[in-house]
Scaffold this active site. Structure first.
Site, PDB file in Angstrom:
ATOM      1  N   ASP A 271     -40.847  29.413 -15.478  1.00 34.44           N
ATOM      2  CA  ASP A 271     -39.674  29.829 -14.978  1.00 34.44           C
ATOM      3  C   ASP A 271     -39.216  30.619 -13.906  1.00 34.44           C
ATOM      4  O   ASP A 271     -40.388  31.040 -13.124  1.00 34.44           O
ATOM      5  CB  ASP A 271     -38.687  30.555 -16.111  1.00 34.44           C
ATOM      6  CG  ASP A 271     -39.384  31.603 -16.782  1.00 34.44           C
ATOM      7  OD1 ASP A 271     -40.480  32.175 -16.206  1.00 34.44           O
ATOM      8  OD2 ASP A 271     -39.389  31.835 -17.848  1.00 34.44           O
TER       9      ASP A 271
ATOM     10  N   ASP B  93     -36.060  38.148 -28.565  1.00 34.06           N
ATOM     11  CA  ASP B  93     -35.280  37.400 -29.317  1.00 34.06           C
ATOM     12  C   ASP B  93     -36.126  36.077 -29.689  1.00 34.06           C
ATOM     13  O   ASP B  93     -35.590  35.089 -30.189  1.00 34.06           O
ATOM     14  CB  ASP B  93     -33.799  36.854 -28.789  1.00 34.06           C
ATOM     15  CG  ASP B  93     -33.885  36.206 -27.298  1.00 34.06           C
ATOM     16  OD1 ASP B  93     -34.960  36.088 -27.017  1.00 34.06           O
ATOM     17  OD2 ASP B  93     -32.902  36.060 -26.584  1.00 34.06           O
TER      18      ASP B  93
ATOM     19  N   HIS C  30     -37.495  33.989 -27.718  1.00 30.96           N
ATOM     20  CA  HIS C  30     -37.340  33.101 -26.405  1.00 30.96           C
ATOM     21  C   HIS C  30     -38.634  32.623 -25.849  1.00 30.96           C
ATOM     22  O   HIS C  30     -39.479  33.589 -25.868  1.00 30.96           O
ATOM     23  CB  HIS C  30     -36.390  33.177 -25.344  1.00 30.96           C
ATOM     24  CG  HIS C  30     -36.393  34.171 -24.568  1.00 30.96           C
ATOM     25  ND1 HIS C  30     -35.393  35.014 -24.398  1.00 30.96           N
ATOM     26  CD2 HIS C  30     -37.495  34.457 -23.746  1.00 30.96           C
ATOM     27  CE1 HIS C  30     -35.820  35.923 -23.310  1.00 30.96           C
ATOM     28  NE2 HIS C  30     -37.206  35.725 -22.906  1.00 30.96           N
TER      29      HIS C  30
ATOM     30  N   GLU D 163     -33.469  30.160 -24.317  1.00 29.27           N
ATOM     31  CA  GLU D 163     -32.710  31.309 -25.210  1.00 29.27           C
ATOM     32  C   GLU D 163     -32.375  30.556 -26.414  1.00 29.27           C
ATOM     33  O   GLU D 163     -32.489  29.237 -26.612  1.00 29.27           O
ATOM     34  CB  GLU D 163     -31.399  31.403 -24.353  1.00 29.27           C
ATOM     35  CG  GLU D 163     -31.497  32.299 -23.182  1.00 29.27           C
ATOM     36  CD  GLU D 163     -32.124  33.571 -23.372  1.00 29.27           C
ATOM     37  OE1 GLU D 163     -32.805  34.078 -24.288  1.00 29.27           O
ATOM     38  OE2 GLU D 163     -31.882  34.678 -22.396  1.00 29.27           O
TER      39      GLU D 163
END
Ligand code: GLP
Length: 265
Positions: free
Chosen positions: A72, A141, A143, A148
């Site tokens: 990314d 979280d 990801h 996400e």
């Protein structure tokens, strides 16, 4: 899913680096085809990269026939910004190893046509013959890359909007100011990762414990995208004791027993 639990992040990182090195060497012993690796950023892989770089420096390993694809990159952050993933990768890995510059692929978050950039990235991965091993970290979280919560488990490389939570967590790299953290990123999709022959996920420290419990014991769900690893035939999580602090005791004992059995084989 294999879960390798080491005492701390140092042990886990060294284990992962040696695991990757063995995979690169094993392919080189079989074929002249390049080894294609997916790479991640974040504080988690730094020690693994340091060990890989050490091995290259010591002549124990070479990246000359390795092609890499990073996961990314932020949208709109200049490539030479100290917190761009381009800068990160050069600092912690590419400037320290012998991978040819033309083999390095990182998404361009400043491309004039971001959708075209993402499509070309997927094509470049296909042209390279697919990814042999994707190395990833996880967000707090759960990801993977920048997928996400609510990213489709079938998603592909695309523009993603970061959650406020992720921007707050990542603001530590931007002087603590979440307003300086870009709102969007380009990210490989969950399916781009799970299409790889093998996926190795690193997770260290108590901040990852909740996400890891969801990934290991919860359902495979778009709410915790790393849980897609449950659907992969060769998925490994390399973690430390702190990161598995929230899994059930019986799950913990089983993973430990599996590794003990592996060692005795
Ligand atoms: C970012 C990256 C992820 C990485 C995560 C965790 O969100 N896009 O690829 O896994 O950070 O970072 P850290 O390793 O610093 O906890």
């Amino acid at each position: 899913m294999r879960v390798v639990i080491k005492n701390g992040s140092a042990d886990g990182s060294i284990w992962a680096a040696h695991y990757i090195a063995e995979k690169i060497k094993a392919k080189a012993a079989k074929t002249s085809e390049p080894f294609v690796i997916g790479l991640c950023t974040g504080s988690t892989p730094i020690q693994t990269y340091a060990e890989l770089a050490r091995m290259v420096k010591a002549g124990e390993l070479s990246f000359k026939n390795v092609i890499s694809f990073n996961m990314d990159e932020y949208v709109g952050l200049p490539e030479n910004h100290p917190e761009s993933y381009h800068s990160f990768m050069h600092k912690y890995l590419f400037d320290l190893i012998d991978e040819p510059a033309e083999n390095i692929h990182i998404l361009n978050g400043n491309a004039p046509d971001l959708a075209a950039e993402c499509a070309a990235y997927e094509q470049a991965i296909r042209n390279a013959g697919g990814i042999d091993l994707f190395l990833g970290g996880i967000g707090e979280d759960g990801h993977i890359a920048f997928n996400e919560p609510f990213s489709s488990l079938s998603s592909r490389t695309r523009v993603v909007t970061l959650t406020e939570d992720t921007r707050i967590v990542n603001s530590r790299f931007f002087g603590g100011d979440m307003n300086l953290v870009p709102k969007q990123a380009l990210s490989v999709g969950v399916a781009t990762v799970t299409d790889s022959e093998e996926v190795v996920i690193l997770a260290f420290g108590p901040k990852k414990a909740r996400a890891l419990a969801a990934a290991i014991e919860g359902p495979a769900s778009h709410y915790c995208t790393v849980s897609a690893l449950q659907l992969h035939p060769a998925g490994t999580i390399v973690c430390d004791e702190a990161a598995v602090g929230e899994i059930k005791l019986n799950s913990y004992k089983y993973f430990k027993a599996v590794e003990e059995a592996e060692q005795n084989c």
